[in-house]
Every structure is written in C-alpha cells, then in structure tokens.
Write a protein that holds these residues in place. Sequence first.
Motif, PDB file in Angstrom:
ATOM      1  N   THR A   1       0.847  -1.187   0.000  1.00 55.14           N
ATOM      2  CA  THR A   1       0.000   0.000   0.000  1.00 55.14           C
ATOM      3  C   THR A   1       0.880   1.233   0.000  1.00 55.14           C
ATOM      4  N   PRO A   2       0.757   2.057  -1.043  1.00 56.58           N
ATOM      5  CA  PRO A   2       1.592   3.261  -1.044  1.00 56.58           C
ATOM      6  C   PRO A   2       1.200   4.194   0.099  1.00 56.58           C
ATOM      7  N   ALA A   3       2.191   4.770   0.705  1.00 58.87           N
ATOM      8  CA  ALA A   3       1.945   5.731   1.783  1.00 58.87           C
ATOM      9  C   ALA A   3       1.565   7.068   1.163  1.00 58.87           C
ATOM     10  N   PRO A   4       0.792   7.868   1.890  1.00 60.28           N
ATOM     11  CA  PRO A   4       0.516   9.213   1.373  1.00 60.28           C
ATOM     12  C   PRO A   4       1.834   9.951   1.151  1.00 60.28           C
ATOM     13  N   ASP A   5       1.836  10.885   0.204  1.00 61.02           N
ATOM     14  CA  ASP A   5       3.055  11.618  -0.137  1.00 61.02           C
ATOM     15  C   ASP A   5       3.746  12.207   1.087  1.00 61.02           C
ATOM     16  N   THR A   6       2.986  12.704   2.040  1.00 64.64           N
ATOM     17  CA  THR A   6       3.607  13.317   3.207  1.00 64.64           C
ATOM     18  C   THR A   6       4.373  12.294   4.035  1.00 64.64           C
ATOM     19  N   ASP A   7       3.956  11.030   4.005  1.00 62.40           N
ATOM     20  CA  ASP A   7       4.685  10.003   4.752  1.00 62.40           C
ATOM     21  C   ASP A   7       6.089   9.817   4.202  1.00 62.40           C
ATOM     22  N   TRP A   8       6.311  10.062   2.921  1.00 61.15           N
ATOM     23  CA  TRP A   8       7.630   9.898   2.325  1.00 61.15           C
ATOM     24  C   TRP A   8       8.602  10.953   2.822  1.00 61.15           C
ATOM     25  N   LEU A   9       8.093  12.008   3.424  1.00 59.46           N
ATOM     26  CA  LEU A   9       8.952  13.052   3.970  1.00 59.46           C
ATOM     27  C   LEU A   9       9.251  12.849   5.451  1.00 59.46           C
ATOM     28  N   ARG A  10       8.818  11.739   5.992  1.00 61.49           N
ATOM     29  CA  ARG A  10       9.159  11.420   7.384  1.00 61.49           C
ATOM     30  C   ARG A  10      10.623  11.006   7.453  1.00 61.49           C
ATOM     31  N   LEU A  11      11.303  11.454   8.480  1.00 64.63           N
ATOM     32  CA  LEU A  11      12.715  11.125   8.659  1.00 64.63           C
ATOM     33  C   LEU A  11      12.941   9.618   8.715  1.00 64.63           C
ATOM     34  N   ASP A  12      12.044   8.915   9.374  1.00 64.32           N
ATOM     35  CA  ASP A  12      12.232   7.471   9.524  1.00 64.32           C
ATOM     36  C   ASP A  12      11.990   6.691   8.227  1.00 64.32           C
ATOM     37  N   ARG A  13      11.621   7.367   7.153  1.00 64.70           N
ATOM     38  CA  ARG A  13      11.477   6.721   5.850  1.00 64.70           C
ATOM     39  C   ARG A  13      12.654   7.021   4.920  1.00 64.70           C
ATOM     40  N   GLN A  14      13.612   7.777   5.399  1.00 66.45           N
ATOM     41  CA  GLN A  14      14.738   8.201   4.557  1.00 66.45           C
ATOM     42  C   GLN A  14      15.893   7.203   4.669  1.00 66.45           C
ATOM     43  N   ILE A  15      16.247   6.573   3.551  1.00 67.27           N
ATOM     44  CA  ILE A  15      17.375   5.645   3.555  1.00 67.27           C
ATOM     45  C   ILE A  15      18.659   6.395   3.917  1.00 67.27           C
ATOM     46  N   CYS A  16      18.753   7.645   3.479  1.00 64.86           N
ATOM     47  CA  CYS A  16      19.946   8.432   3.796  1.00 64.86           C
ATOM     48  C   CYS A  16      20.108   8.583   5.303  1.00 64.86           C
ATOM     49  N   PHE A  17      18.995   8.725   6.022  1.00 67.29           N
ATOM     50  CA  PHE A  17      19.099   8.858   7.468  1.00 67.29           C
ATOM     51  C   PHE A  17      19.518   7.536   8.112  1.00 67.29           C
ATOM     52  N   SER A  18      18.989   6.433   7.613  1.00 65.34           N
ATOM     53  CA  SER A  18      19.405   5.131   8.146  1.00 65.34           C
ATOM     54  C   SER A  18      20.899   4.927   7.953  1.00 65.34           C
ATOM     55  N   LEU A  19      21.404   5.302   6.776  1.00 60.80           N
ATOM     56  CA  LEU A  19      22.845   5.186   6.519  1.00 60.80           C
ATOM     57  C   LEU A  19      23.631   6.150   7.401  1.00 60.80           C
ATOM     58  N   HIS A  20      23.111   7.359   7.585  1.00 60.69           N
ATOM     59  CA  HIS A  20      23.767   8.352   8.448  1.00 60.69           C
ATOM     60  C   HIS A  20      23.836   7.849   9.891  1.00 60.69           C
ATOM     61  N   ALA A  21      22.722   7.310  10.385  1.00 59.32           N
ATOM     62  CA  ALA A  21      22.680   6.810  11.761  1.00 59.32           C
ATOM     63  C   ALA A  21      23.648   5.638  11.932  1.00 59.32           C
ATOM     64  N   ALA A  22      23.688   4.736  10.945  1.00 54.86           N
ATOM     65  CA  ALA A  22      24.617   3.598  11.012  1.00 54.86           C
ATOM     66  C   ALA A  22      26.060   4.094  10.973  1.00 54.86           C
ATOM     67  N   SER A  23      26.333   5.086  10.151  1.00 49.89           N
ATOM     68  CA  SER A  23      27.686   5.643  10.060  1.00 49.89           C
ATOM     69  C   SER A  23      28.119   6.251  11.389  1.00 49.89           C
ATOM     70  N   ARG A  24      27.227   6.991  12.016  1.00 44.91           N
ATOM     71  CA  ARG A  24      27.550   7.597  13.310  1.00 44.91           C
ATOM     72  C   ARG A  24      27.765   6.513  14.374  1.00 44.91           C
ATOM     73  N   ALA A  25      26.962   5.450  14.313  1.00 35.93           N
ATOM     74  CA  ALA A  25      27.129   4.356  15.257  1.00 35.93           C
ATOM     75  C   ALA A  25      28.484   3.669  15.035  1.00 35.93           C
ATOM     76  N   PHE A  26      28.844   3.451  13.766  1.00 33.65           N
ATOM     77  CA  PHE A  26      30.155   2.884  13.452  1.00 33.65           C
ATOM     78  C   PHE A  26      31.257   3.778  13.999  1.00 33.65           C
ATOM     79  N   ASN A  27      31.141   5.077  13.777  1.00 35.95           N
ATOM     80  CA  ASN A  27      32.167   6.003  14.249  1.00 35.95           C
ATOM     81  C   ASN A  27      32.333   5.921  15.763  1.00 35.95           C
TER      82      ASN A  27
END
Length: 174
Positions: A19-45
């Motif tokens: 089920t596609p999420a409403p457009d506004t849901d795609w702007l949630r931080l927890d839906r951003q792959i870049c944020f997941s990678l950023h959080a993992a990078s900071r955890a690695f650091n």
Amino acid sequence: MARKSYPGGMTASPATPGTPAPDTDWLRLDRQICFSLHAASRAFNGVYRVILKDLGLTYPQYLVMLVLWEQGDLPVKALGEQLRLDSGTLSPLVKRLEGAGLVRRERSAEDERSVRVHLTEEGSAMRERALEVPRRIMSATGFDLAEIGELRARLDQLTTALDAAARTEAGGGR
C-alpha cells in the motif's frame, strides 16, 4: 506490526505491505534511507572511536593507514581519490599522521606540485597491532562474515547507482 526505533526516540510507522503511503509520509525522517545510513555511520564512528583509541588514530586516519598498508606509497591526490576525500580534508589528516611519526610526505622531484605519502617504519609496524580492529568491528555488528559480505556488496551497488545518478542530475537529466 512492531514499530522500528531510531536514535532520538523516533519510530517507523507500520505500513501495510503493497500500500503506497501518502506523499507526506515519504517526507518522514524514519522513511529516509539516507538517514538510516547516516545513523549507522555515526554508530560505526562511535565504536571505531573506542577501538582505535588504543592505536591513537581517528577513523579517518585509520582509513588513510588502511590504504597505505594495502597499496604502499601514494600521491596525496591518489590517496584522496581512494578515500573520496578532497585535499582540504585529507591534508590535515596526513599532517597529523606525519606529526605522530606514522607517515612522511615528500614532494615529487618530477612535479613539485605532487606530494607522495610514505609509511614510516613505525607506521608499517602499526599494521600488526591493527589486525584486531576488523575482528572487533565484526563482533560489534553481530553479523557473521557472510552477512557482512552481502551488506558490503549491496552498499557498493548503492554507491555505484548513486554516483551514476549524481552525474545524471549534474548533467541536467531528470
């Protein structure tokens, strides 16, 4: 469905598969792959900061040493290309490594604009002490060797795709 927890107390909203999420849901931080990678990078650091303390290296300095241990003496430009770092970021790293007695810089006799980075005897010897770092990192991830290999392969694919997309976007292709 359980909610996934992210740093800072954020949680991912459960979504019905397919089920596609409403457009506004795609702007949630927890839906951003870049944020997941950023959080993992900071955890690695954070983990690297603790593990590398014994060697007296920061994570970026460790990356420089990895390349030099693998490839030997290199021009600063080639080192930067390997690490995806510009000279403004790389030069201070190399200077600090030189100050610690791990590397030395030498201007090329053929082209004085080119500077080569060489491992010192102490820098070469540090490699033996650093052998434990990857084992400790693997342990920290909770992944086995096969899982790490799979993740690296997927991240390499992602990097290749994003590099190509950046070139396309920079060329005006949308």
